[in-house]
Design a protein around this motif. Sequence first.
Motif, mmCIF file in Angstrom:
data_model
loop_
_atom_site.group_PDB
_atom_site.id
_atom_site.type_symbol
_atom_site.label_atom_id
_atom_site.label_comp_id
_atom_site.label_asym_id
_atom_site.label_seq_id
_atom_site.Cartn_x
_atom_site.Cartn_y
_atom_site.Cartn_z
ATOM 1 N N SER A 174 -0.475 -2.550 -7.353
ATOM 2 C CA SER A 174 -1.249 -1.498 -6.702
ATOM 3 C C SER A 174 -1.040 -0.182 -7.434
ATOM 4 C CB SER A 174 -0.804 -1.346 -5.240
ATOM 5 O OG SER A 174 -1.256 -0.124 -4.703
ATOM 6 N N GLU A 232 -1.857 2.696 -6.337
ATOM 7 C CA GLU A 232 -1.419 3.682 -5.362
ATOM 8 C C GLU A 232 0.080 3.583 -5.091
ATOM 9 O OE1 GLU A 232 -4.060 1.582 -4.827
ATOM 10 O OE2 GLU A 232 -5.621 3.050 -5.287
ATOM 11 N N VAL A 233 0.608 2.371 -5.004
ATOM 12 C CA VAL A 233 2.052 2.193 -4.810
ATOM 13 C C VAL A 233 2.792 2.702 -6.044
ATOM 14 C CG1 VAL A 233 3.917 0.508 -4.515
ATOM 15 C CG2 VAL A 233 1.829 0.309 -3.148
ATOM 16 N N GLU A 260 0.837 -1.193 0.000
ATOM 17 C CA GLU A 260 0.000 0.000 0.000
ATOM 18 C C GLU A 260 0.873 1.244 0.000
ATOM 19 O OE1 GLU A 260 1.434 -0.423 3.645
ATOM 20 O OE2 GLU A 260 0.059 -1.978 3.029
ATOM 21 N N ALA A 261 0.259 2.374 -0.350
ATOM 22 C CA ALA A 261 0.981 3.621 -0.568
ATOM 23 C C ALA A 261 1.744 4.103 0.667
ATOM 24 C CB ALA A 261 0.008 4.704 -1.044
#
Length: 146
Positions: A31, A33-34, A10-11
């Motif tokens: 992801s 976001e990542v 995750e980010a």
Amino acid sequence: MIVGAGTVMEAATARMAVMSGAQFVVANMMSDEVATICNLYQIPYAPGCTTMTEANHALSIGASFVKCFPISNTYGPQLVGLFKTPTPWMPLMISGGINLDNLADWVRSGAECYGMGSPLTKGTAGEIASNAAQVRKIIDETRASM
């Protein structure tokens, strides 16, 4: 030596890794976001992808490599052809089950990057250094013979 962060899902973790000095980020999944965080800080990102759809999406959002995971140790080196035949430009990172005995097979397969765990992280400092030297030798000799 280049130090990165693995299993970044995750980010928030991606940003903490980058702020802590990670020079690349690897994940067991893809992801958006990542990828956004890694792209912002210009840090290479290798998300784990199992399907061509995931892999193509990963490239479209700026992944530096597509980590074939966890399928590399299921299919073996012929996996590279499954991804590279329709998309020969796709940079592949193989992770899972790579060792000193089969590394040359993966190099010959056409994958660009190889994720190894135990040979480079377990044992004494001398054993790890010896394994790292052997990895370099296998890659160099295999590429020279191709």
